[in-house]
Design a protein around this motif. Sequence first.
Motif, short mmCIF file in Angstrom:
data_model
loop_
_atom_site.label_atom_id
_atom_site.label_comp_id
_atom_site.label_asym_id
_atom_site.label_seq_id
_atom_site.Cartn_x
_atom_site.Cartn_y
_atom_site.Cartn_z
N ILE A 81 0.84 -1.19 0.00
CA ILE A 81 0.00 0.00 0.00
C ILE A 81 0.88 1.25 0.00
O ILE A 81 1.79 1.39 0.82
N ASP A 82 0.60 2.14 -0.92
CA ASP A 82 1.29 3.43 -0.99
C ASP A 82 0.42 4.46 -0.28
O ASP A 82 -0.57 4.93 -0.82
N ILE A 83 0.81 4.78 0.95
CA ILE A 83 0.00 5.67 1.78
C ILE A 83 -0.16 7.05 1.15
O ILE A 83 -1.22 7.65 1.20
N SER A 84 0.89 7.52 0.50
CA SER A 84 0.82 8.86 -0.08
C SER A 84 -0.22 8.95 -1.20
O SER A 84 -0.76 10.01 -1.48
N ALA A 85 -0.53 7.84 -1.84
CA ALA A 85 -1.55 7.84 -2.90
C ALA A 85 -2.95 8.00 -2.31
O ALA A 85 -3.86 8.43 -3.02
N TYR A 86 -3.14 7.65 -1.04
CA TYR A 86 -4.44 7.74 -0.40
C TYR A 86 -4.66 9.05 0.35
O TYR A 86 -5.75 9.35 0.78
N ILE A 87 -3.61 9.81 0.51
CA ILE A 87 -3.73 11.09 1.23
C ILE A 87 -4.14 12.17 0.22
O ILE A 87 -3.48 12.39 -0.79
N LYS A 88 -5.24 12.83 0.52
CA LYS A 88 -5.71 13.91 -0.35
C LYS A 88 -5.47 15.24 0.35
O LYS A 88 -5.70 15.38 1.53
#
Length: 89
Positions: A81-88
Amino acid sequence: KSIQKQYYSGALFLVLLGVIVATLLAGTGGRSFTGALIGRFGVADFRFVMDKVFVLGIAPIVISAVVWIGTVLGLRNIHRIDISAYIKE
């Protein structure tokens, strides 16, 4: 690794809490409450016979194993999981 440890410790805590509460309810008011509830459906005399080996031994082990397997399966791909991809922003 930190997230995995949090999930494992949370799962362990919930299993222990659930087993303790369920065991206490099974040994005290749970039987009479459920018997009274079933009695409302027209059953005149309904009694539970508690199998202590199952309630105190087998059931907690099975419940713990199922929760542990579910936690392991749920966390097996967490490293992808790429956490930065889920942070808006």
